[in-house]
Scaffold this active site. Sequence first.
Site, PDB file in Angstrom:
ATOM      1  N   GLY A  89       0.835  -1.193   0.000  1.00 37.00           N
ATOM      2  CA  GLY A  89       0.000   0.000   0.000  1.00 37.00           C
ATOM      3  C   GLY A  89       0.874   1.248   0.000  1.00 37.00           C
ATOM      4  O   GLY A  89       2.092   1.182   0.114  1.00 37.00           O
ATOM      5  N   HIS A  95      14.378   4.417  -0.404  1.00 39.12           N
ATOM      6  CA  HIS A  95      15.202   3.631   0.509  1.00 39.12           C
ATOM      7  C   HIS A  95      16.657   3.817   0.127  1.00 39.12           C
ATOM      8  O   HIS A  95      16.988   3.899  -1.064  1.00 39.12           O
ATOM      9  CB  HIS A  95      14.862   2.143   0.430  1.00 39.12           C
ATOM     10  CG  HIS A  95      13.459   1.814   0.810  1.00 39.12           C
ATOM     11  ND1 HIS A  95      12.847   2.300   1.948  1.00 39.12           N
ATOM     12  CD2 HIS A  95      12.530   1.029   0.192  1.00 39.12           C
ATOM     13  CE1 HIS A  95      11.620   1.830   2.016  1.00 39.12           C
ATOM     14  NE2 HIS A  95      11.397   1.069   0.964  1.00 39.12           N
ATOM     15  N   GLY A 162       4.415   1.066   4.647  1.00 42.32           N
ATOM     16  CA  GLY A 162       3.547   0.531   3.616  1.00 42.32           C
ATOM     17  C   GLY A 162       3.565  -0.978   3.720  1.00 42.32           C
ATOM     18  O   GLY A 162       4.648  -1.580   3.762  1.00 42.32           O
ATOM     19  N   CYS A 191       5.493   9.938  -0.411  1.00 48.36           N
ATOM     20  CA  CYS A 191       4.159   9.409  -0.065  1.00 48.36           C
ATOM     21  C   CYS A 191       3.039  10.189  -0.750  1.00 48.36           C
ATOM     22  O   CYS A 191       1.880  10.113  -0.342  1.00 48.36           O
ATOM     23  CB  CYS A 191       3.952   9.388   1.451  1.00 48.36           C
ATOM     24  SG  CYS A 191       5.212   8.460   2.326  1.00 48.36           S
TER      25      CYS A 191
END
Length: 236
Positions: A89, A95, A162, A191
């Site tokens: 999600g 990252h 997520g 996001c």
Amino acid sequence: MNKHIELQDLGSKDFKDTWNYQEELFKGILDIKIRNRREDASLETNNYFLFVEHPHVYTLGKSGDVSNLLLNEDQLKEKGAAFYKINRGGDITYHGPGQIVGYPILDLDNFFTDIHKYLRFLEEMIILTLDEYGLKAERSPGETGVWLDVGTPFARKICAMGVRASRWVTMHGFALNVNANLGYFDNIIPCGIRGKAVTSLNVELGKLTVNEDEVKEKLIKHFAMLFEAEFTTAKV
């Protein structure tokens, strides 16, 4: 119910390779659950918690908008970053080195069958950990993850989340900025939320670096308390 969790610290590992490994563990748990239903059996399911640090990578959740990535293919190469559309999600996130990424792969039938509660517990683990460093972290209404100075012009996100779940088995997880290079967040709308900053633990503490192993120990301590779980560390 098996409340034992196997902790694996994968070190620095490519995102796609880690994703494949997550899927392997995830499928293994699902296969046991399906067999239990078909055969009216009661085989125990395993639980895992992976720590990992990824080389520079941007990932887009299944409900995300690719326009929130502000780089084209050539620019990604220049930055030494990869990009993947994935099955968690949430929208887009980054990252990279200096970030602690955690992937709990749990059978929630062993704990509680409530995804909302699961996400709140993940957030609470981060909040309690940051409190040990003297930071008042909190949730932002309607926005999953952990933030500082919510409700002010200085609101900034320190941890993104997520997850994916199927038959109450979870994968993916959280990304806590500890010693992260925040410049990489300038290449996305994190996001999908405009106008809010991103921060890292070392920045908030005014330190060049923070001991990441110490942070991991605190995260596991709080996770174990919240989930009433026991951890053993596996050699990887």
